[in-house]
Design a protein around this motif. Structure first.
Motif, short mmCIF file in Angstrom:
data_model
loop_
_atom_site.label_atom_id
_atom_site.label_comp_id
_atom_site.label_asym_id
_atom_site.label_seq_id
_atom_site.Cartn_x
_atom_site.Cartn_y
_atom_site.Cartn_z
N GLU A 113 0.80 -1.23 0.00
CA GLU A 113 0.00 0.00 0.00
C GLU A 113 0.83 1.28 0.00
OE1 GLU A 113 -3.02 -0.31 -0.88
OE2 GLU A 113 -2.98 -2.49 -0.60
N ASP A 114 2.16 1.18 0.09
CA ASP A 114 3.00 2.37 -0.03
C ASP A 114 3.14 2.74 -1.50
OD1 ASP A 114 3.34 2.56 2.64
OD2 ASP A 114 5.51 2.09 2.65
N LYS A 115 3.53 4.01 -1.73
CA LYS A 115 3.73 4.44 -3.12
C LYS A 115 5.21 4.34 -3.49
CE LYS A 115 -0.18 7.44 -3.86
NZ LYS A 115 -0.65 8.79 -4.10
N VAL A 116 5.46 3.99 -4.74
CA VAL A 116 6.84 3.96 -5.21
C VAL A 116 6.85 4.52 -6.64
CG1 VAL A 116 6.67 1.53 -5.96
CG2 VAL A 116 8.91 2.53 -5.56
N THR A 117 7.86 5.35 -6.93
CA THR A 117 7.93 6.00 -8.25
C THR A 117 8.97 5.30 -9.12
OG1 THR A 117 7.32 8.10 -7.27
CG2 THR A 117 8.36 8.20 -9.44
N LEU A 118 8.56 4.93 -10.33
CA LEU A 118 9.52 4.38 -11.30
C LEU A 118 9.95 5.54 -12.19
CD1 LEU A 118 7.52 1.15 -12.32
CD2 LEU A 118 9.30 1.36 -10.58
N THR A 119 11.24 5.81 -12.23
CA THR A 119 11.73 6.95 -13.01
C THR A 119 12.85 6.54 -13.96
OG1 THR A 119 12.80 9.13 -12.87
CG2 THR A 119 13.34 7.56 -11.13
N PRO A 120 12.87 7.12 -15.17
CA PRO A 120 13.98 6.83 -16.08
C PRO A 120 15.24 7.63 -15.73
CG PRO A 120 12.35 8.20 -17.18
CD PRO A 120 11.82 7.94 -15.80
N ASP A 121 15.14 8.49 -14.71
CA ASP A 121 16.31 9.28 -14.30
C ASP A 121 17.29 8.38 -13.55
OD1 ASP A 121 18.17 10.96 -13.29
OD2 ASP A 121 16.77 12.17 -12.07
N GLN A 122 18.25 7.86 -14.31
CA GLN A 122 19.16 6.85 -13.75
C GLN A 122 20.18 7.44 -12.78
OE1 GLN A 122 20.67 4.01 -16.60
NE2 GLN A 122 18.81 4.11 -17.82
N GLY A 123 20.18 8.80 -12.67
CA GLY A 123 21.10 9.45 -11.74
C GLY A 123 20.63 9.27 -10.30
N SER A 128 13.29 2.94 -1.27
CA SER A 128 11.94 2.38 -1.21
C SER A 128 10.91 3.35 -1.78
CB SER A 128 11.58 1.94 0.20
OG SER A 128 12.10 2.84 1.12
N ALA A 129 11.31 4.60 -2.06
CA ALA A 129 10.36 5.54 -2.65
C ALA A 129 10.56 5.70 -4.15
CB ALA A 129 10.50 6.90 -1.97
N VAL A 130 11.79 5.48 -4.63
CA VAL A 130 12.10 5.71 -6.05
C VAL A 130 12.90 4.53 -6.61
CG1 VAL A 130 13.24 7.24 -7.71
CG2 VAL A 130 12.28 8.20 -5.61
N LEU A 131 12.45 4.03 -7.75
CA LEU A 131 13.23 2.98 -8.43
C LEU A 131 13.60 3.48 -9.83
CD1 LEU A 131 11.19 -0.27 -7.52
CD2 LEU A 131 13.31 0.53 -6.47
N PRO A 132 14.88 3.84 -10.05
CA PRO A 132 15.29 4.24 -11.39
C PRO A 132 15.27 3.02 -12.33
CG PRO A 132 16.97 4.79 -9.75
CD PRO A 132 16.00 3.88 -9.10
N VAL A 179 3.97 6.66 -10.96
CA VAL A 179 3.80 6.38 -9.54
C VAL A 179 2.90 5.16 -9.38
CG1 VAL A 179 3.08 7.32 -7.31
CG2 VAL A 179 4.02 8.85 -9.06
N CYS A 180 3.36 4.22 -8.58
CA CYS A 180 2.62 2.97 -8.41
C CYS A 180 2.31 2.74 -6.94
CB CYS A 180 3.45 1.79 -8.90
SG CYS A 180 3.96 1.91 -10.59
#
Ligand code: ADP
Ligand code: PEP
Ligand code: K
Ligand code: MG
Length: 530
Positions: A113-123, A128-132, A179-180
């Motif tokens: 139930e937490d939110k996690v953001t998938l981003t193409p920003d590989q920098g 646990s909040a952002v997965l490049p 955002v998932c």
């Protein structure tokens, strides 16, 4: 083996199930492809894998660098020499694979139930909040409610290191970020995580730049026998790969095995099968792209189509639980047998050999299950179905091949010996799934590429190592491909001696031989004396 052939369609005495099987000179007719990695790269372990029955080694470039794969390959060569077991080499591409970029390889804990953001920003750091991720087009490809799966490379599905994500609303797709909502709690751990967005077109090329680089360096250097083309989605993918290989010297002979890993590939299966040399039913990825209740339908129809086309079918992900355990689950054990009964040529092991605790035991267990299933494979029904499918008139070679199998069954031959140069005749015999092994005697041909003369045969011999029932023997190049009676006789003697030495042929056995005499293809039955 064929002497105690049972038929499942007839009532068998339950007690016969427990009768121990007679030992064979080879573990099984069904072939085993092993993915080599950290747990299976020493000469010792690879030697044991070969002795136990692995006949194709897969090098998966989704992970690891070319140098470490080269080291493993050198060890494989040493093991082949010392065990005198042949093994083919398969290069597996990265392809359109989405990966989480986690440079520091930290483990990441995600809560349901937490939110996690998938981003193409590989920098960005993976937290646990952002997965490049390695793909910029995800935001355009997905919509609210879509499912995304993130798992450790070669995830088994039973470990606690994978998560299901649900794509949030329109307002949750921000630019290229997605955002998932996490659907289950898990800790992502391992060196590489792959991402799978269910039933979505991923606009990544089937041969990535890295793949091209690896093929043109590592692949050329090592004259790879097979290219395992990950995420094949269209026939055009195979044509492009073929075109690429044809520009790289010896690789014009490399066979392409199309990996069907998603619904897009499944939809274009027929046309892909026409272009490819073989098919890998990549059940790892496909298994999460398809609803679970549909997986078996794909397997059965895809294997059937491969069988009728006479092209090898390779099934993946069979005994995942053996990655950490000495015994498979009963579901897995039954699944292996069913794959054999469905008609597959080979079983591909992934995590089990790559990072599993029991690579050799896994090969041994799978081989034993295959051998048991082969004993009850309904060859008669299969043969009739295949003959009917091919229809009439048959090509001469197909008629010869099917007749060789029929003759071998009728006289209870212990082996079929097939002379071949291109490998075509031997493959056609295997297509009719004889219950006895086929010794394919590959006769080298002198060939030239304008620069130098060389002998064909090595590719053809190794490529038969993925075909159910084929056991290649590369003849001495001094035996000319133009067959005369004298050379035929001397090569046949070598093959018979080899068969006797390995225990597959005994005195008074009958042997069916398929060869050319002058211009005519003949099938002959010989009865051995002592
Ligand atoms: N060098 C050889 N000597 C004897 N028979 C052969 C030889 N090569 C192929 N054959 C036989 O010729 C027929 C055609 O087989 P195929 O595998 O298509 O051969 P090729 O690769 O030479 O085209 C088959 O009956 C096969 O057993
Ligand atoms: C073998 C498979 O693919 P990979 O190359 O990712 O292991 C699979 O998906 O079953
Ligand atoms: K791969
Ligand atoms: Mg896969």
């Amino acid at each position: 083996m064929h002497s105690n052939h049972l038929l499942l369609e007839e009532p068998i005495r339950m007690a016969t199930i427990l009768e121990p099987s007679k030992p064979n000179f080879f573990p099984a007719m069904t072939k085993i492809v092993g993915t080599l990695g950290p747990r299976s790269r020493s000469v010792e372990v690879i030697s044991d894998c070969l002795k136990t029955g692995m006949s194709v080694a897969r090098f998966d470039f989704s992970w690891g660098d070319a140098d470490s794969h080269q080291e493993t390959l050198e060890n494989l060569k040493t093991a082949i020499k010392s065990t005198t077991k042949l093994c083919a080499v398969m290069l597996d591409t990265v392809g359109a694979e989405m990966q989480v970029v986690n440079k520091r390889e930290t483990s990441i804990t995600l809560k349901a139930e937490d939110k996690v953001t998938l981003t193409p920003d590989q920098g960005q750091e993976a937290t646990s909040a952002v997965l490049p991720i390695n793909f910029a087009g995800l935001a355009k490809a997905v919509k609210k409610g879509d499912t995304i799966f993130v798992g450790q490379y070669l995830f088994t599905g039973s470990e606690t290191t994978s998560v299901w994500l649900e794509v949030g609303g329109v307002d949750e797709v921000k630019g290229n970020d997605v955002v998932c909502v996490t659907k289950n709690s898990a800790t992502l751990a391992g060196s590489l995580f792959t991402l799978h967005a269910s039933q979505i077109r991923i606009d990544l090329p089937t041969l990535s730049e890295k793949d091209k680089e690896v093929i043109s360096t590592w692949g050329v250097k090592n004259k790879i026998d097979f290219l395992s083309l990950s995420y094949t989605r269209h026939a055009e993918d195979v044509r492009e790969a073929r075109d690429f290989l044809s520009k790289h010297g010896d690789l014009s002979q490399t066979q392409i095995f199309a990996k069907i890993e998603n619904v897009e590939g499944l939809t274009h299966f027929d046309e892909i099968l026409q272009e490819a040399d073989g098919i890998i039913l990549s059940r790892g990825n496909l298994g999460i792209d398809l609803p679970p209740e549909k997986v078996f339908l794909f397997q059965k129809s895809a294997v059937y189509k491969c069988n009728m086309a006479g092209k090898p079918a390779v099934v993946t992900r069979v005994v995942d639980s053996m990655t950490d355990n000495l015994r498979p689950t009963r579901a897995e054990a039954t699944d292996v047998a069913n794959a054999v009964l469905d008609g597959c040529d080979a079983i591909l092991l992934g995590a089990e050999t790559l990072r599993g605790l029991y690579p050799v035991e896994t090969i041994s267990t799978v081989g034993k299950i295959c051998a048991e299933a082969e004993k009850v494979f309904n060859q008669d029904q299969y043969f009739k179905r295949t003959v009917k499918f091919v229809g009439e008139p048959m090509t001469h070679l197909e008629s010869i091949a099917s007749s060789a199998v029929r003759a071998a069954l009728k006289v209870k031959a212990s082996v079929i010996i097939c002379f071949t140069s291109s490998g075509r005749a031997a493959r056609l015999i295997a297509k009719y799934r004889p219950t006895m092994p086929v010794l394919s005697v590959v006769i080298p041909r002198l060939k030239t590429n304008q620069l130098k003369w060389s002998f064909s045969g090595a590719f053809e011999a190794r490529q038969s190592l993925v075909v159910r029932g084929l056991f290649p023997l590369l003849a001495d190049p001094r035996h000319p491909a133009e067959s005369t009676n004298a050379t035929n006789e001397s090569v046949l003697k070598v093959a018979l001696d080899h068969g006797k030495a390995s225990g597959v042929i005994k005195s008074h056995d009958r042997v069916v031989v398929c060869q050319k005499v002058g211009d005519a293809s003949v099938v002959k039955i010989i009865e051995l004396e002592e």
